[in-house]
Write a protein that holds these residues in place. Structure first.
Motif, short mmCIF file in Angstrom:
data_model
loop_
_atom_site.label_atom_id
_atom_site.label_comp_id
_atom_site.label_asym_id
_atom_site.label_seq_id
_atom_site.Cartn_x
_atom_site.Cartn_y
_atom_site.Cartn_z
N UNK A 4 34.72 46.94 46.85
CA UNK A 4 34.24 45.95 45.88
C UNK A 4 35.40 45.20 45.25
N UNK A 5 36.45 45.93 44.89
CA UNK A 5 37.62 45.30 44.28
C UNK A 5 38.24 44.30 45.24
N UNK A 6 38.36 44.69 46.51
CA UNK A 6 38.93 43.78 47.51
C UNK A 6 38.06 42.54 47.70
N UNK A 7 36.73 42.70 47.70
CA UNK A 7 35.87 41.55 47.89
C UNK A 7 35.91 40.62 46.68
N UNK A 8 36.06 41.17 45.49
CA UNK A 8 36.18 40.34 44.29
C UNK A 8 37.49 39.55 44.31
N UNK A 9 38.56 40.17 44.76
CA UNK A 9 39.85 39.48 44.81
C UNK A 9 39.84 38.33 45.82
N UNK A 10 38.98 38.40 46.84
CA UNK A 10 38.90 37.32 47.83
C UNK A 10 38.20 36.09 47.31
#
Length: 93
Positions: free
Chosen positions: A86-92
């Protein structure tokens, strides 16, 4: 001139890196890594499945069935990699 041993070692290292990159690394990321911590229940559906909010960083995580009501603080086990994805998808965004 390059010796046969050097060429063999280079090919062996290249083969090992290729195998790790193609087969091992993707499956390693699919293996769950569970942690248990105190969480706050924010939603319970009609089948008893809960969505909880992690205390330190306020992420919403589905944990499956639980015997709790919204607002209860419970100890729950969940996959940390769900939160990391989730953190990685938010950063994208």
């Amino acid at each position: 001139m390059v010796s046969q041993t050097t060429v063999f070692i280079t090919l062996l290292i290249g083969f090992a890196v290729t195998i790790m990159g193609v087969f091992v690394w993707p499956f390693w990321n699919l293996i769950p890594e569970y942690v248990t911590e105190e969480v706050k229940v924010v939603y319970v559906d009609d089948q008893g499945r809960c969505v909880v909010q992690t205390m330190p960083d306020n992420f919403l995580i589905p944990i499956g069935k639980c015997n709790a009501n919204p607002g209860d603080v419970i100890s729950a086990e969940y996959d940390v990699k769900v939160k990391e994805r989730m953190i990685q998808s938010i950063r994208r965004l």
